[in-house]
Enzyme design. Sequence first.
Site, PDB file in Angstrom:
ATOM      1  N   GLU A   1       0.851  -1.185   0.000  1.00  0.00           N
ATOM      2  CA  GLU A   1       0.000   0.000   0.000  1.00  0.00           C
ATOM      3  C   GLU A   1       0.893   1.243   0.000  1.00  0.00           C
ATOM      4  OE1 GLU A   1      -3.165   0.606  -0.155  1.00  0.00           O
ATOM      5  OE2 GLU A   1      -4.230  -1.259   0.352  1.00  0.00           O
TER       6      GLU A   1
ATOM      7  N   HIS B   1      -3.663  -3.152  -8.253  1.00  0.00           N
ATOM      8  CA  HIS B   1      -4.928  -3.661  -7.743  1.00  0.00           C
ATOM      9  C   HIS B   1      -5.993  -3.631  -8.837  1.00  0.00           C
ATOM     10  CE1 HIS B   1      -7.841  -3.682  -4.030  1.00  0.00           C
ATOM     11  NE2 HIS B   1      -7.793  -4.833  -4.669  1.00  0.00           N
TER      12      HIS B   1
ATOM     13  N   ASP C   1      -6.821   1.521  -8.516  1.00  0.00           N
ATOM     14  CA  ASP C   1      -5.486   1.845  -7.999  1.00  0.00           C
ATOM     15  C   ASP C   1      -4.431   0.886  -8.566  1.00  0.00           C
ATOM     16  OD1 ASP C   1      -6.962  -0.053  -6.331  1.00  0.00           O
ATOM     17  OD2 ASP C   1      -5.319   0.041  -4.883  1.00  0.00           O
TER      18      ASP C   1
END
Length: 817
Positions: free
Chosen positions: A117, A178, A188
Amino acid sequence: MSLLSRHFRFLVATCAVATLIGCAGGYTSMPSKNTGERVKVLVMHFTAIDYQKSVHALVDEGGLSSHYLVTDPSDPTFPGDEASVLQLVPESKRAWHAGKGEWQTRNHLNDTSIGIEIVNVPQCQRDNETAASRSEHGSNRLCVFPDYHPEQIQVLIALAKDILARNPDISPTAVVGHADIAFNRKNDPGPRFPWYQLYLEGIGAWYDTGTLTTYWQRFNRALPSVSLTQAALRTYGYGVVETGTLDEQTINALSAFQMHFVQDNVTGAINSRTAAALFALLDKYFPQKLKALNTRYARETALKAAPAEEKRPQSGHIDSDFPQQERSSREEVNDKVAFKAYKGRGEILLTPATTINATVKVNGETLNIASPLEAGHTYSYSLKKRTHNGTNTLEVQSDSESDALHVTIPWPSLTDETQKWQQAFRPVDALIQQDIEDGFPGAVLLVIKDGAVIKRTAYGNALLYDKTGTRHAKPEPMTPGTLFDVASNTKMFATNLALMKLVSEGKLSIDAPVYQYLPEYAGGGREARTVRDLLSHQSGYGPEVRFFAPGERYGESFRSRDKTHTSTLLTTVVPFQISKGTQATYSDTNFMLLGLLVERITGMSLDRYCEQFIYGPLQLNHTVFNPLKKGFAPNQIAATEINGNTRSHNIDFPGIRTHTLRGEVHDEKAWYSMGGVSGHAGLFSTVDDFAVLMQTLLNGGGYGQVALTNRDTISLFTAPSPLNPGFGLGWRRGGNGSNRWHFGPYASSQAFGHTGWTGTATVIDPAQDLGIVLFTNARHTPVEKQSTGNLQFAGSEFETAKYGSVITRVYEAILNH
């Protein structure tokens, strides 16, 4: 003793002496060569929220997680001054970052992937008034994506290199975003993520410029088809179902691919640059798999370039060469055929291939024709003195066994005999006219019998009320040529006719599974449903899904104001209420799906296919979807609800129409969620055009010199359902009297037809050679709230709006005439 046993005993003995060698925990170690690395995929995400919120979402109990979090030094909620990496979950453990997704045929990607992330916060908005799609690539979503901080990317590059070194089974094509693995849900890490910079550092995949140019030049000349593009996307790794249409899943997958590899042109469309990038990647990383795709591209391109072999359409009930080519050993059956005609009507066309002598008999009588028949000429002869109502016989004999005589006998066309029947229909006129005097808005009734129009009358007004529910001082009168919103008669006279045509052409099997034509129609029991299940309302669907309404029982995720998104929901998400074959439950959902099936098979929208291949050839120029977009004016069309879809302001939802509906399909699902064109509603027409369609079915599938379907297909679709004799395939049937409210008490067991919620009814009775079409604008009346709380249109209380009484009097007029 086997070698394996001796080896095992040796290991046990060794462990007894040296427990440190392969025997930790008291277990014996025997390494297998049949193993591999657990981690296969590296997934990049952006957080979409700031550092502080990210920590809460990824670390606190009850949220999500990832293996690593890369901070943004410019984030005001981040306490540090430099970009850094925080490990949240050890690589040996499972993190909850991927969700439902697929990459290179792998599912459950949390089990086989590492997630990173990266703190990055795009600014996104939705316009739910234009569409209710929840796709992050939808046309109703606008995102402004910020650049990633340079320090972030340097830290990320170092981290990714370490991960790849520790996990050698992560191939370049398995370093993904993603959005790549969940394109229907995610966008994303966005189009500003520096994939190419990572590639230059040895992380991930990219295409070679020279190969890209080669494919770009090729695809500038001819783009790959949608199907081939879907196959190529799936070959690279995307979980796309090959459907052959640019549906929502494909648009989303293309958008995700473009965000990764064509970041300056994220459109969700197939263009030469996108297709070239895709094929260049396959050329570099999957050359063996690419061979089949390139072969397919060459074949498809050649087929497009080659002129299509035109099949001559059938030009009449009889459209054949004599002597017949397929001959029987029973001589009396050769060169003889039957045809439908009416007394005193019909013609025959004779076209010889060479100059020949022939004998032509109709109903056993020899026609007086030219002798010889000269090659290159077409001879037309009247059959008025030879024909009778019903089945007629034709026999052709010629003096040549090799040279053909082409014979055409057109299907019967309608004639006008209304003057003869005026007196007989006075009881019908009296019933409808009394309703008009009592406040019913308007109607048009047309009846055909034995190939002739015997009743064609307009009653009342096309526009009677203003939007306040007050009667206009000068209402607009109804005319026989007024267009009506036929509502669910769309199911029969658009979707069902299209399906019947496709069946007769061998392009559709009703007993095939639906997924054979809609491959995405899978999961939740969909694989077990056939086309017949949808047609006979035995699929198990409930009556409807109100995609347009925020209070839809299935939740906000089912809300849609976009046809592409609605189609995706229909084919992949809408659940069944009961098991298939349990009972016949009338459902709009079945025919919404069947409309999509027609579109998939034909490669055309439902309205375009019907208007071009059904109504156009029959010159039915007043039968259309979305008439206001196709040259019709509101004053040509009967009005329906006087306050849009509000039921006199008792119903409200975002974007609801409040004006008097006239030329816009009343049905909410068709208007708000399907763009006015749906398999269950949306068609507008006149009684005259419907008369031709009904006569076409009574003729056995053709009208004049135009073929629509065939008698066998009509019999197939109108036969009674074993579960409920009141249903055929789509069609309602007189059945055992269970539909007397519609067909009345006199209809034969062969009668079929349908009704429409706006106030339309059709009856086709082959036993009586009869067709009835009753169009009303019963919903063009104020809505009353009953003591039970139910909302009731005032117009629905009149006998004319209940169909059965009018239909009964029509039958009585004919049977008693």
